[in-house]
Design a protein around this motif. Sequence first.
Motif, PDB file in Angstrom:
ATOM      1  N   LEU A  18       0.831  -1.205   0.000  1.00 34.53           N
ATOM      2  CA  LEU A  18       0.000   0.000   0.000  1.00 34.53           C
ATOM      3  C   LEU A  18       0.865   1.255   0.000  1.00 34.53           C
ATOM      4  CD1 LEU A  18      -2.758   1.429   0.244  1.00 34.53           C
ATOM      5  CD2 LEU A  18      -2.486   1.221   2.718  1.00 34.53           C
ATOM      6  N   ALA A  19       1.868   1.282   0.849  1.00 33.53           N
ATOM      7  CA  ALA A  19       2.759   2.443   0.920  1.00 33.53           C
ATOM      8  C   ALA A  19       3.500   2.645  -0.400  1.00 33.53           C
ATOM      9  CB  ALA A  19       3.742   2.282   2.071  1.00 33.53           C
ATOM     10  N   TRP A  21       2.502   1.679  -3.375  1.00 30.07           N
ATOM     11  CA  TRP A  21       1.504   2.104  -4.364  1.00 30.07           C
ATOM     12  C   TRP A  21       1.258   3.613  -4.267  1.00 30.07           C
ATOM     13  CZ3 TRP A  21      -1.200  -0.072  -8.319  1.00 30.07           C
ATOM     14  CH2 TRP A  21      -2.287   0.646  -8.805  1.00 30.07           C
ATOM     15  N   VAL A  22       1.071   4.089  -3.049  1.00 27.89           N
ATOM     16  CA  VAL A  22       0.782   5.509  -2.844  1.00 27.89           C
ATOM     17  C   VAL A  22       1.960   6.370  -3.285  1.00 27.89           C
ATOM     18  CG1 VAL A  22       0.416   7.261  -1.050  1.00 27.89           C
ATOM     19  CG2 VAL A  22      -0.946   5.185  -1.052  1.00 27.89           C
ATOM     20  N   VAL A  23       3.158   5.969  -2.941  1.00 30.80           N
ATOM     21  CA  VAL A  23       4.340   6.780  -3.236  1.00 30.80           C
ATOM     22  C   VAL A  23       4.709   6.740  -4.720  1.00 30.80           C
ATOM     23  CG1 VAL A  23       6.814   7.006  -2.817  1.00 30.80           C
ATOM     24  CG2 VAL A  23       5.259   6.646  -0.903  1.00 30.80           C
ATOM     25  N   TYR A  25       2.982   5.004  -7.520  1.00 27.76           N
ATOM     26  CA  TYR A  25       1.961   5.019  -8.562  1.00 27.76           C
ATOM     27  C   TYR A  25       1.109   6.288  -8.496  1.00 27.76           C
ATOM     28  CZ  TYR A  25      -1.800   3.608 -11.641  1.00 27.76           C
ATOM     29  OH  TYR A  25      -2.718   3.566 -12.661  1.00 27.76           O
ATOM     30  N   GLU A  26       0.638   6.609  -7.288  1.00 28.16           N
ATOM     31  CA  GLU A  26      -0.198   7.795  -7.134  1.00 28.16           C
ATOM     32  C   GLU A  26       0.608   9.070  -6.960  1.00 28.16           C
ATOM     33  OE1 GLU A  26      -3.139   7.207  -4.121  1.00 28.16           O
ATOM     34  OE2 GLU A  26      -3.950   5.426  -5.108  1.00 28.16           O
ATOM     35  N   ARG A  28       1.981  10.370  -4.332  1.00 27.50           N
ATOM     36  CA  ARG A  28       1.629  11.134  -3.136  1.00 27.50           C
ATOM     37  C   ARG A  28       2.617  10.773  -2.038  1.00 27.50           C
ATOM     38  NH1 ARG A  28      -3.878   9.996  -0.844  1.00 27.50           N
ATOM     39  NH2 ARG A  28      -3.401   7.846  -1.318  1.00 27.50           N
ATOM     40  N   SER A  29       2.656  11.599  -1.032  1.00 29.28           N
ATOM     41  CA  SER A  29       3.534  11.274   0.097  1.00 29.28           C
ATOM     42  C   SER A  29       2.779  10.384   1.079  1.00 29.28           C
ATOM     43  CB  SER A  29       3.995  12.547   0.796  1.00 29.28           C
ATOM     44  OG  SER A  29       2.942  13.096   1.541  1.00 29.28           O
ATOM     45  N   ILE A  30       3.530   9.740   1.928  1.00 29.23           N
ATOM     46  CA  ILE A  30       2.937   8.905   2.968  1.00 29.23           C
ATOM     47  C   ILE A  30       2.082   9.769   3.903  1.00 29.23           C
ATOM     48  CG2 ILE A  30       3.498   7.466   4.976  1.00 29.23           C
ATOM     49  CD1 ILE A  30       3.941   6.040   2.368  1.00 29.23           C
ATOM     50  N   SER A  32       0.054  11.936   3.157  1.00 29.18           N
ATOM     51  CA  SER A  32      -1.292  12.136   2.612  1.00 29.18           C
ATOM     52  C   SER A  32      -2.252  11.024   3.031  1.00 29.18           C
ATOM     53  CB  SER A  32      -1.233  12.216   1.086  1.00 29.18           C
ATOM     54  OG  SER A  32      -0.943  10.955   0.532  1.00 29.18           O
ATOM     55  N   MET A  33      -1.737   9.993   3.662  1.00 27.25           N
ATOM     56  CA  MET A  33      -2.579   8.885   4.107  1.00 27.25           C
ATOM     57  C   MET A  33      -3.097   9.090   5.524  1.00 27.25           C
ATOM     58  SD  MET A  33      -0.364   5.755   2.507  1.00 27.25           S
ATOM     59  CE  MET A  33      -1.339   4.503   3.318  1.00 27.25           C
TER      60      MET A  33
END
Length: 62
Positions: A18-19, A21-23, A25-26, A28-30, A32-33
Amino acid sequence: MPAQRGEVITNGFTLLLLALWVVFYERRSILSMGLRNRRSIARFAAGFGGGLMLFGIALGCR
């Protein structure tokens, strides 16, 4: 007990994916979760460590 260890490993792997994927692919920074500041990260780490400690106690009593 082996099933519990397997569950810890698979849950940890899922959180890692998940981390990543967010960093990557999306883009975004961690933070933002939901971890908005340093205090939030420290509270998360304390809760995670406390959970690990309680899990270890439960396994040690067996």
